[in-house]
Enzyme design. Structure first.
Site, PDB file in Angstrom:
ATOM      1  N   GLU A   1      -4.395  17.101 -12.153  1.00 15.07           N
ATOM      2  CA  GLU A   1      -4.871  17.333 -13.514  1.00 15.07           C
ATOM      3  C   GLU A   1      -6.363  17.637 -13.619  1.00 15.07           C
ATOM      4  O   GLU A   1      -7.116  16.962 -14.316  1.00 15.07           O
ATOM      5  CB  GLU A   1      -4.518  16.131 -14.413  1.00 15.07           C
ATOM      6  CG  GLU A   1      -4.508  16.496 -15.887  1.00 15.07           C
ATOM      7  CD  GLU A   1      -3.910  15.418 -16.776  1.00 15.07           C
ATOM      8  OE1 GLU A   1      -4.594  15.023 -17.731  1.00 15.07           O
ATOM      9  OE2 GLU A   1      -2.763  14.995 -16.518  1.00 15.07           O
TER      10      GLU A   1
ATOM     11  N   ARG B   1      -2.662  21.453 -15.458  1.00 21.87           N
ATOM     12  CA  ARG B   1      -1.769  20.361 -15.842  1.00 21.87           C
ATOM     13  C   ARG B   1      -2.145  19.741 -17.189  1.00 21.87           C
ATOM     14  O   ARG B   1      -1.300  19.143 -17.867  1.00 21.87           O
ATOM     15  CB  ARG B   1      -1.746  19.286 -14.750  1.00 21.87           C
ATOM     16  CG  ARG B   1      -0.723  18.185 -15.031  1.00 21.87           C
ATOM     17  CD  ARG B   1      -0.480  17.287 -13.848  1.00 21.87           C
ATOM     18  NE  ARG B   1       0.571  16.322 -14.169  1.00 21.87           N
ATOM     19  CZ  ARG B   1       1.176  15.536 -13.288  1.00 21.87           C
ATOM     20  NH1 ARG B   1       0.827  15.581 -12.018  1.00 21.87           N
ATOM     21  NH2 ARG B   1       2.125  14.704 -13.662  1.00 21.87           N
TER      22      ARG B   1
ATOM     23  N   LYS C   1       7.883  22.188 -16.133  1.00 22.57           N
ATOM     24  CA  LYS C   1       6.870  21.161 -15.860  1.00 22.57           C
ATOM     25  C   LYS C   1       6.466  21.168 -14.396  1.00 22.57           C
ATOM     26  O   LYS C   1       5.276  21.056 -14.070  1.00 22.57           O
ATOM     27  CB  LYS C   1       7.371  19.778 -16.269  1.00 22.57           C
ATOM     28  CG  LYS C   1       6.332  18.690 -15.945  1.00 22.57           C
ATOM     29  CD  LYS C   1       6.611  17.356 -16.565  1.00 22.57           C
ATOM     30  CE  LYS C   1       5.480  16.381 -16.238  1.00 22.57           C
ATOM     31  NZ  LYS C   1       5.679  15.038 -16.833  1.00 22.57           N
TER      32      LYS C   1
ATOM     33  N   HIS D   1      -0.586   9.751 -28.409  1.00 22.74           N
ATOM     34  CA  HIS D   1      -0.806   8.485 -27.713  1.00 22.74           C
ATOM     35  C   HIS D   1      -1.625   7.512 -28.557  1.00 22.74           C
ATOM     36  O   HIS D   1      -1.448   6.293 -28.469  1.00 22.74           O
ATOM     37  CB  HIS D   1      -1.517   8.735 -26.381  1.00 22.74           C
ATOM     38  CG  HIS D   1      -0.587   9.140 -25.285  1.00 22.74           C
ATOM     39  ND1 HIS D   1      -1.026   9.527 -24.037  1.00 22.74           N
ATOM     40  CD2 HIS D   1       0.769   9.212 -25.235  1.00 22.74           C
ATOM     41  CE1 HIS D   1       0.014   9.832 -23.279  1.00 22.74           C
ATOM     42  NE2 HIS D   1       1.107   9.652 -23.981  1.00 22.74           N
TER      43      HIS D   1
ATOM     44  N   HIS E   1       8.110   7.548 -28.292  1.00 22.78           N
ATOM     45  CA  HIS E   1       7.224   8.544 -27.683  1.00 22.78           C
ATOM     46  C   HIS E   1       7.421   9.930 -28.292  1.00 22.78           C
ATOM     47  O   HIS E   1       6.447  10.617 -28.630  1.00 22.78           O
ATOM     48  CB  HIS E   1       7.465   8.604 -26.175  1.00 22.78           C
ATOM     49  CG  HIS E   1       6.602   9.591 -25.464  1.00 22.78           C
ATOM     50  ND1 HIS E   1       5.236   9.423 -25.307  1.00 22.78           N
ATOM     51  CD2 HIS E   1       6.898  10.788 -24.889  1.00 22.78           C
ATOM     52  CE1 HIS E   1       4.737  10.457 -24.655  1.00 22.78           C
ATOM     53  NE2 HIS E   1       5.721  11.300 -24.384  1.00 22.78           N
TER      54      HIS E   1
ATOM     55  N   GLU F   1       9.635  16.668 -26.096  1.00 22.13           N
ATOM     56  CA  GLU F   1       9.015  17.231 -24.890  1.00 22.13           C
ATOM     57  C   GLU F   1       9.555  18.635 -24.590  1.00 22.13           C
ATOM     58  O   GLU F   1       8.839  19.483 -24.048  1.00 22.13           O
ATOM     59  CB  GLU F   1       9.245  16.301 -23.696  1.00 22.13           C
ATOM     60  CG  GLU F   1       8.558  14.954 -23.806  1.00 22.13           C
ATOM     61  CD  GLU F   1       7.032  15.036 -23.692  1.00 22.13           C
ATOM     62  OE1 GLU F   1       6.490  16.123 -23.405  1.00 22.13           O
ATOM     63  OE2 GLU F   1       6.376  13.991 -23.903  1.00 22.13           O
TER      64      GLU F   1
ATOM     65  N   LYS G   1       3.219  11.159 -12.010  1.00 24.72           N
ATOM     66  CA  LYS G   1       2.400  10.196 -12.747  1.00 24.72           C
ATOM     67  C   LYS G   1       3.202   8.912 -12.952  1.00 24.72           C
ATOM     68  O   LYS G   1       4.300   8.934 -13.492  1.00 24.72           O
ATOM     69  CB  LYS G   1       1.994  10.761 -14.112  1.00 24.72           C
ATOM     70  CG  LYS G   1       0.855  11.751 -14.068  1.00 24.72           C
ATOM     71  CD  LYS G   1       0.438  12.109 -15.488  1.00 24.72           C
ATOM     72  CE  LYS G   1      -0.737  13.053 -15.525  1.00 24.72           C
ATOM     73  NZ  LYS G   1      -1.133  13.379 -16.916  1.00 24.72           N
TER      74      LYS G   1
ATOM     75  N   HIS H   1      -0.142  15.079 -27.134  1.00 29.45           N
ATOM     76  CA  HIS H   1      -0.246  13.717 -26.616  1.00 29.45           C
ATOM     77  C   HIS H   1      -1.558  13.023 -26.972  1.00 29.45           C
ATOM     78  O   HIS H   1      -1.621  11.793 -26.909  1.00 29.45           O
ATOM     79  CB  HIS H   1      -0.062  13.714 -25.094  1.00 29.45           C
ATOM     80  CG  HIS H   1       1.354  13.943 -24.667  1.00 29.45           C
ATOM     81  ND1 HIS H   1       2.034  15.103 -24.959  1.00 29.45           N
ATOM     82  CD2 HIS H   1       2.227  13.154 -23.981  1.00 29.45           C
ATOM     83  CE1 HIS H   1       3.266  15.014 -24.459  1.00 29.45           C
ATOM     84  NE2 HIS H   1       3.408  13.852 -23.872  1.00 29.45           N
TER      85      HIS H   1
ATOM     86  N   ASN I   1      -0.393  18.011 -21.911  1.00 26.97           N
ATOM     87  CA  ASN I   1      -0.796  16.983 -22.874  1.00 26.97           C
ATOM     88  C   ASN I   1      -0.771  17.482 -24.316  1.00 26.97           C
ATOM     89  O   ASN I   1      -1.232  16.783 -25.224  1.00 26.97           O
ATOM     90  CB  ASN I   1      -2.216  16.477 -22.548  1.00 26.97           C
ATOM     91  CG  ASN I   1      -2.248  15.682 -21.257  1.00 26.97           C
ATOM     92  OD1 ASN I   1      -1.402  14.834 -21.018  1.00 26.97           O
ATOM     93  ND2 ASN I   1      -3.223  15.970 -20.415  1.00 26.97           N
TER      94      ASN I   1
ATOM     95  N   ARG J   1       0.806  -1.227   0.000  1.00 26.62           N
ATOM     96  CA  ARG J   1       0.000   0.000   0.000  1.00 26.62           C
ATOM     97  C   ARG J   1       0.839   1.277   0.000  1.00 26.62           C
ATOM     98  O   ARG J   1       0.364   2.342   0.381  1.00 26.62           O
ATOM     99  CB  ARG J   1      -0.998   0.003   1.164  1.00 26.62           C
ATOM    100  CG  ARG J   1      -1.994  -1.145   1.071  1.00 26.62           C
ATOM    101  CD  ARG J   1      -3.010  -1.098   2.185  1.00 26.62           C
ATOM    102  NE  ARG J   1      -3.934  -2.219   2.063  1.00 26.62           N
ATOM    103  CZ  ARG J   1      -4.847  -2.525   2.973  1.00 26.62           C
ATOM    104  NH1 ARG J   1      -4.953  -1.803   4.079  1.00 26.62           N
ATOM    105  NH2 ARG J   1      -5.646  -3.554   2.793  1.00 26.62           N
TER     106      ARG J   1
END
Length: 339
Positions: A224, A228, A214, A239, A249, A172, A130, A235, A232, A108
């Site tokens: 997000e 935030r 960032k 993606h 990527h 990026e 993330k 993306h 993207n 956990r």
């Protein structure tokens, strides 16, 4: 070495810029820590891993899966790793994603940190909390947002980086310039990959500058719900094509940025698409490709930025100025089909 600290909602993260990898022993106790890395990194830097308990993963996006996380957890159990132990991800974005996710769910949650080894991981993937894995064609569909204790940036690790991975990382960096920093965009226009890769001071400053761009966005909106989402940019389409067509990527994001610029022309009056395309090509990134639009749009429908029947798409009003626009899916399909 330069040290910055940033306080997120549940964790203060220390950034160590221009820090040697050996400094890791000052941050965590090797006797109670496990390094997670991949085979490529391990083989290139075997001496650096001496004295550390290490889990070595197969390299590549294809292994960024729940099965790999399960394998990591199984090895942690065999090593008798407990809640007081520490996990350190040493590698590119795939390694940091898997490490952060495994640490977030093992018992956990145990503490973790990163030493990114690729340009893309240093300026983007390791930053922001993330962590997750892909599910089939769908990028980062499963995971968690949890911040590491620290990020250790050792630019000397980039000496072994292949040329295509330098290019991959600059996607990026161009993204950050497009959405937040017109001055950075102009600076990038005056240089190229080689200019940065061969200049230690310029490279270190570029990494630090992009990491902070960032980080400041994430500090405003860690989970997000607003700001935030701007990260993207490129993306959404990126993606959708990345795993389907086996793209790196950075390549996918570059192509996604071109699509986003074209949509920005139609929806925001954006007039700088030529400059964005020129900069991407200057850094060796693709700007056009032959993709099945219908099949790609079907993949896009599972994007996490989709809300009910609309997509939150990141667009540009100018270089350095971005916004999120909710576009109905049927309208978005027509717009993309017209590009």
């Amino acid at each position: 070495m330069k040290k910055n600290k940033y306080a997120f909602s549940r964790q203060t993260v220390a950034y160590y810029f221009d820090a040697p990898f050996s400094y890791l022993k000052e941050l965590v106790d090797p006797a109670h820590s496990v390094i997670v890395t991949d085979r490529n990194i391990y083989d290139l830097h075997k001496k650096k891993f001496s004295g550390w308990k290490t889990i070595v993963l197969p390299p590549g996006e294809a292994f960024k899966t729940q099965a790999t996380v399960d394998s990591v957890i199984g090895q942690l159990i065999e090593m008798n790793v407990d809640r007081k132990s520490f996990l350190v991800g040493v590698g590119g974005g795939v390694v940091t994603d898997i490490t952060g996710y495994a640490a977030s769910v093992y018992m956990r949650g145990i503490r973790f940190g990163f030493a990114p080894t690729s340009l893309l991981a240093m300026v983007d993937a390791s930053i922001g909390g993330k962590n997750g894995v892909d599910v089939g064609l769908y990028k980062n569909l499963v995971g968690a947002i949890n911040q590491p204790d620290f990020l250790l940036f050792d630019p000397s690790l980039l000496k072994t980086l292949p040329e295509d991975e330098w290019v991959n990382g600059f996607a990026e960096i161009v993204k950050h310039a497009c959405i937040k920093d017109a001055r950075l965009f102009k600076e990038l226009e005056r240089h190229n990959v080689r200019a940065y890769s061969k200049n230690k001071e310029a490279l270190s400053e570029l990494i630090r500058r992009n990491a902070i761009i960032k980080t400041k966005v994430v500090l405003v909106d860690e989970f997000e719900s607003g700001e935030r989402k701007l990260l993207n940019f490129g993306h959404t389409w990126g993606h959708a094509i990345e795993n389907k067509y086996g793209l790196a990527h950075g390549q996918a994001v570059a192509l996604g940025m071109v699509v986003a610029c074209r949509l920005s022309e139609k929806l925001c009056g954006f007039s700088q698409t030529g400059r964005v395309i020129g900069l991407l090509e200057q850094y060796g990134l693709p700007t056009a490709g032959d993709f099945d639009k219908k099949a790609t749009f079907d993949a896009l429908k599972m994007d996490k930025k989709k809300v009910k029947t609309s997509m939150n798409y990141v667009l540009l009003s100018d270089i350095g100025k971005s916004l999120t626009k909710s576009i109905p899916m049927d309208e978005l399909e027509k717009l993309i089909d017209s590009l």
